[in-house]
Design a protein around this motif. Structure first.
Motif, PDB file in Angstrom:
ATOM      1  N   LYS A  13     -41.724 -36.589  18.238  1.00 49.39           N
ATOM      2  CA  LYS A  13     -43.154 -36.634  18.350  1.00 49.39           C
ATOM      3  C   LYS A  13     -43.819 -35.114  17.874  1.00 49.39           C
ATOM      4  CE  LYS A  13     -46.972 -37.155  20.870  1.00 49.39           C
ATOM      5  NZ  LYS A  13     -47.865 -38.282  21.028  1.00 49.39           N
ATOM      6  N   LEU A  14     -43.031 -33.946  17.540  1.00 49.27           N
ATOM      7  CA  LEU A  14     -43.877 -32.954  17.125  1.00 49.27           C
ATOM      8  C   LEU A  14     -43.710 -33.368  15.523  1.00 49.27           C
ATOM      9  CD1 LEU A  14     -41.569 -30.055  18.472  1.00 49.27           C
ATOM     10  CD2 LEU A  14     -43.979 -30.760  19.086  1.00 49.27           C
ATOM     11  N   ARG A  15     -42.787 -33.969  14.828  1.00 51.00           N
ATOM     12  CA  ARG A  15     -42.781 -34.271  13.550  1.00 51.00           C
ATOM     13  C   ARG A  15     -44.125 -35.460  13.378  1.00 51.00           C
ATOM     14  NH1 ARG A  15     -37.101 -35.269  14.330  1.00 51.00           N
ATOM     15  NH2 ARG A  15     -35.991 -33.510  13.742  1.00 51.00           N
ATOM     16  N   HIS A  58     -38.089 -47.903  32.174  1.00 52.72           N
ATOM     17  CA  HIS A  58     -38.821 -48.572  31.157  1.00 52.72           C
ATOM     18  C   HIS A  58     -39.504 -47.723  29.926  1.00 52.72           C
ATOM     19  CE1 HIS A  58     -41.733 -51.510  29.860  1.00 52.72           C
ATOM     20  NE2 HIS A  58     -42.656 -50.390  29.695  1.00 52.72           N
ATOM     21  N   ALA A  59     -39.776 -46.490  30.257  1.00 53.54           N
ATOM     22  CA  ALA A  59     -40.203 -45.669  29.349  1.00 53.54           C
ATOM     23  C   ALA A  59     -39.442 -45.174  28.306  1.00 53.54           C
ATOM     24  CB  ALA A  59     -40.881 -44.176  29.833  1.00 53.54           C
ATOM     25  N   GLU A  60     -37.925 -44.872  28.822  1.00 54.99           N
ATOM     26  CA  GLU A  60     -36.998 -44.718  28.005  1.00 54.99           C
ATOM     27  C   GLU A  60     -36.490 -45.776  26.945  1.00 54.99           C
ATOM     28  OE1 GLU A  60     -36.112 -41.469  27.222  1.00 54.99           O
ATOM     29  OE2 GLU A  60     -37.383 -40.678  28.616  1.00 54.99           O
ATOM     30  N   LEU A  61     -36.515 -46.860  27.613  1.00 52.32           N
ATOM     31  CA  LEU A  61     -36.199 -48.058  26.655  1.00 52.32           C
ATOM     32  C   LEU A  61     -37.367 -48.376  25.579  1.00 52.32           C
ATOM     33  CD1 LEU A  61     -34.597 -50.477  29.591  1.00 52.32           C
ATOM     34  CD2 LEU A  61     -33.389 -49.264  27.534  1.00 52.32           C
ATOM     35  N   LEU A  62     -38.414 -48.293  26.092  1.00 51.33           N
ATOM     36  CA  LEU A  62     -39.628 -48.465  25.237  1.00 51.33           C
ATOM     37  C   LEU A  62     -39.501 -47.551  23.941  1.00 51.33           C
ATOM     38  CD1 LEU A  62     -42.181 -49.866  24.207  1.00 51.33           C
ATOM     39  CD2 LEU A  62     -43.511 -48.414  26.034  1.00 51.33           C
ATOM     40  N   ARG A  63     -39.254 -46.100  24.309  1.00 51.41           N
ATOM     41  CA  ARG A  63     -39.124 -45.245  23.220  1.00 51.41           C
ATOM     42  C   ARG A  63     -38.084 -45.536  22.186  1.00 51.41           C
ATOM     43  NH1 ARG A  63     -40.135 -41.566  27.712  1.00 51.41           N
ATOM     44  NH2 ARG A  63     -42.201 -40.750  27.819  1.00 51.41           N
ATOM     45  N   SER A  64     -36.981 -45.874  22.956  1.00 53.06           N
ATOM     46  CA  SER A  64     -35.885 -46.202  22.160  1.00 53.06           C
ATOM     47  C   SER A  64     -35.968 -47.292  21.028  1.00 53.06           C
ATOM     48  CB  SER A  64     -34.531 -46.554  23.028  1.00 53.06           C
ATOM     49  OG  SER A  64     -34.106 -45.493  23.809  1.00 53.06           O
ATOM     50  N   ALA A  65     -36.792 -48.665  21.777  1.00 54.83           N
ATOM     51  CA  ALA A  65     -37.111 -49.498  20.822  1.00 54.83           C
ATOM     52  C   ALA A  65     -38.161 -49.160  19.581  1.00 54.83           C
ATOM     53  CB  ALA A  65     -37.885 -50.770  21.745  1.00 54.83           C
ATOM     54  N   VAL A  66     -38.990 -48.479  20.138  1.00 53.15           N
ATOM     55  CA  VAL A  66     -40.121 -48.056  19.096  1.00 53.15           C
ATOM     56  C   VAL A  66     -39.333 -47.083  17.911  1.00 53.15           C
ATOM     57  CG1 VAL A  66     -41.713 -46.395  18.861  1.00 53.15           C
ATOM     58  CG2 VAL A  66     -42.208 -47.952  20.628  1.00 53.15           C
ATOM     59  N   ASP A  67     -38.229 -46.229  18.462  1.00 53.15           N
ATOM     60  CA  ASP A  67     -37.703 -45.374  17.516  1.00 53.15           C
ATOM     61  C   ASP A  67     -36.697 -46.200  16.264  1.00 53.15           C
ATOM     62  OD1 ASP A  67     -38.428 -43.046  18.633  1.00 53.15           O
ATOM     63  OD2 ASP A  67     -36.475 -42.947  19.662  1.00 53.15           O
ATOM     64  N   GLU A  68     -36.363 -47.559  17.188  1.00 50.74           N
ATOM     65  CA  GLU A  68     -35.659 -48.455  16.032  1.00 50.74           C
ATOM     66  C   GLU A  68     -36.548 -49.003  15.078  1.00 50.74           C
ATOM     67  OE1 GLU A  68     -32.240 -49.175  15.977  1.00 50.74           O
ATOM     68  OE2 GLU A  68     -32.233 -47.267  17.382  1.00 50.74           O
ATOM     69  N   LEU A  69     -37.782 -48.978  15.396  1.00 50.06           N
ATOM     70  CA  LEU A  69     -38.590 -49.682  14.469  1.00 50.06           C
ATOM     71  C   LEU A  69     -38.768 -49.099  13.052  1.00 50.06           C
ATOM     72  CD1 LEU A  69     -41.699 -50.520  16.573  1.00 50.06           C
ATOM     73  CD2 LEU A  69     -39.975 -51.793  15.931  1.00 50.06           C
TER      74      LEU A  69
END
Length: 263
Positions: A62-64, A251-262
């Motif tokens: 997020k900072l980056r 749900h929030a952590e799973l969503l963040r993980s999925a977004v990171d994989e993008l």
């Protein structure tokens, strides 16, 4: 100026202000906040630790990302490492606060920071208006019912936008046309997403998923709620609330993980 801009600048413990060293006339900082040190003295990890108590969900990514969006410009060492000043940390805190409390997109926050840099008053966008009293958000009490007009007044939502959310099933009125008090927060979140091009109809699956999770929670707490004494029913309600928070966190952590994989 917004409340986030008036808050006490961050120090080592989150409350002490580190003053900038004495500068000559031509060395005065031009970016907000001018009264805080602009000397790069902190690594990205130090800044993360400084902000974590107030923003537990903030990450290095997020900072980056905030740097990529030009909300903050840390200096680089000869080896390429980011070095942040106290002023940089304040700008990050301002951005995170505006996202959390007012659901503003980064484009608007970047414009607000530009206004602060220029010494101009920051005026919140009318479509993101949040009604407050004595600095506190005015929101209905638990179990309250609110009218469509009250929701619009509290969130700045238009009647057309509210109708679209109702058609999508994000908010559901009772037979008298009144909505659960929590609809205010639902509308605020949906408005924030709409400013990124995500319409209410795209959020139907979120509502459907939430209802399925609620059914699972109900099955878990049903035996406790079925007991006749009031204490057991209170324990059931508390357990259901705790499970809802855990589901939301997962749900929030799973969503963040999925977004990171993008990537």
């Amino acid at each position: 100026m917004s409340s986030a801009a008036r808050r006490q600048p961050l120090g080592e413990g989150g409350g002490q202000t580190e003053r900038a060293p004495e500068r000559g006339r031509h060395e005065q900082p031009t970016s907000w906040p001018q009264e805080v040190s602009h000397t790069p003295s902190m690594s990205i990890g130090t800044v993360l630790a400084l902000l974590k108590p107030e923003f537990p969900a903030v990450t290095l990514s997020k900072l980056r990302f905030l740097e990529e969006q030009r909300l903050v410009a840390p200096r680089r060492t000869g080896s390429g490492y980011r070095m942040y000043s106290r002023a940089d940390a304040e700008r990050i805190r301002y951005a995170l606060t505006q996202q959390r409390d007012s659901y503003l997109p980064l484009r608007v926050i970047r414009e607000q920071l530009a206004d602060l840099d220029a010494g101009r008053e920051v005026v919140p966008p009318s479509h993101a208006r949040v009604v407050s009293r004595d600095g506190e958000l005015v929101s209905p009490a638990a179990g309250a019912r609110v009218s469509a007009q009250e929701i619009c007044e509290l969130t700045g939502c238009s009647e057309e936008e509210l109708d679209e959310m109702a058609r999508a099933g994000l908010i559901i009125a009772d037979t008298r046309g009144r909505f659960p008090g929590r609809s205010v927060q639902v509308v605020q979140a949906a408005l924030a997403l709409s400013r990124h091009g995500i319409s209410a109809r795209h959020l139907r699956r979120v509502r459907t998923s939430a209802e399925r999770d609620a059914d699972t929670i109900d099955q878990v707490v049903a035996p406790t709620r079925a007991q006749r004494n009031g204490a057991a029913r209170e324990r059931g309600a508390a357990q259901a609330s705790e499970l809802a928070e855990l589901y939301a966190r997962l749900h929030a952590e799973l969503l963040r993980s999925a977004v990171d994989e993008l990537g």
